[in-house]
Design an enzyme around this catalytic site. Structure first.
Site, mmCIF file in Angstrom:
data_model
loop_
_atom_site.group_PDB
_atom_site.id
_atom_site.type_symbol
_atom_site.label_atom_id
_atom_site.label_comp_id
_atom_site.label_asym_id
_atom_site.label_seq_id
_atom_site.Cartn_x
_atom_site.Cartn_y
_atom_site.Cartn_z
ATOM 1 C CB SER A 36 -1.050 -0.081 1.289
ATOM 2 O OG SER A 36 -0.319 0.193 2.448
ATOM 3 C CE LYS A 90 -3.129 2.429 4.362
ATOM 4 N NZ LYS A 90 -2.519 1.388 3.526
#
Length: 188
Positions: A36, A90
């Protein structure tokens, strides 16, 4: 002999307590799992997370608020015992009150004054490719909007597609240094 044994026990206890305190309040280490955050971070990378800003904010009774564009680690607010992904890495995209619009391969943040911008252009993001998906979200009070850097398809489970916005209280801290692999050492 007894004095030496007590000294050894005291030394071991001090090391254990010191290690616990450093890990709890100063820094932690995490492994990146998954794609990711490619190309910024790869699966298997080892990160040191700076806990000091979070510790200092909690010390004065506040939540830590990261900077836009920072890479953070947080405890998954949807985590259930036995599931994967207890901790997630993230990039910070938007803050409370801001509107995030995802569409046509782009991500855009609009402030309450109407000024809109691409958070990657202005705040050091390193997305791998076009941003997939459709979203139109106003970030709730006390939360942030996050996204992985690999935003094409479903490579990144983030605020765009199922993770939702993240409460400030679950943030572990900002990524400080990638320490492994040694050949890819990097400070953030």
């Amino acid at each position: 002999m007894l004095k030496d044994a007590l000294s050894l026990v005291g030394f071991v206890a001090a090391v254990v307590v010191g290690t616990f305190l450093l890990n709890q309040f100063v820094f932690r280490s995490y492994n990146v799992v998954g794609m990711s955050m490619e190309n910024t971070l790869n699966s298997g990378d080892r990160l040191i997370v700076n806990r000091l800003p979070v510790t200092m904010a909690h010390f004065v009774g506040e939540h830590y608020v990261p900077q836009r564009g920072q890479i953070i680690i947080f405890r998954n607010p949807q985590f259930r015992a036995g599931a994967q992904d207890e901790y997630v890495v993230k990039r910070v995209i938007a803050f409370e009150g801001e509107r995030v619009i995802v569409g046509d391969g782009r991500i855009e943040v609009c402030k309450t004054n109407g000024h809109c911008f691409n958070p990657d252009d202005d705040f050091g993001g390193e997305p791998k490719s076009n941003t997939s998906g459709e979203a139109d979200v106003v970030v709730p009070v006390g939360e942030i909007f996050v996204a992985g850097d690999n935003r094409e398809g479903m490579y990144s489970w983030d605020s765009r597609n199922g993770l939702g916005t993240i409460p400030l209280g679950v943030i572990v801290g900002p990524a400080a240094v990638r320490i492994f692999p040694f050949s890819s050492w990097r400070a953030f």
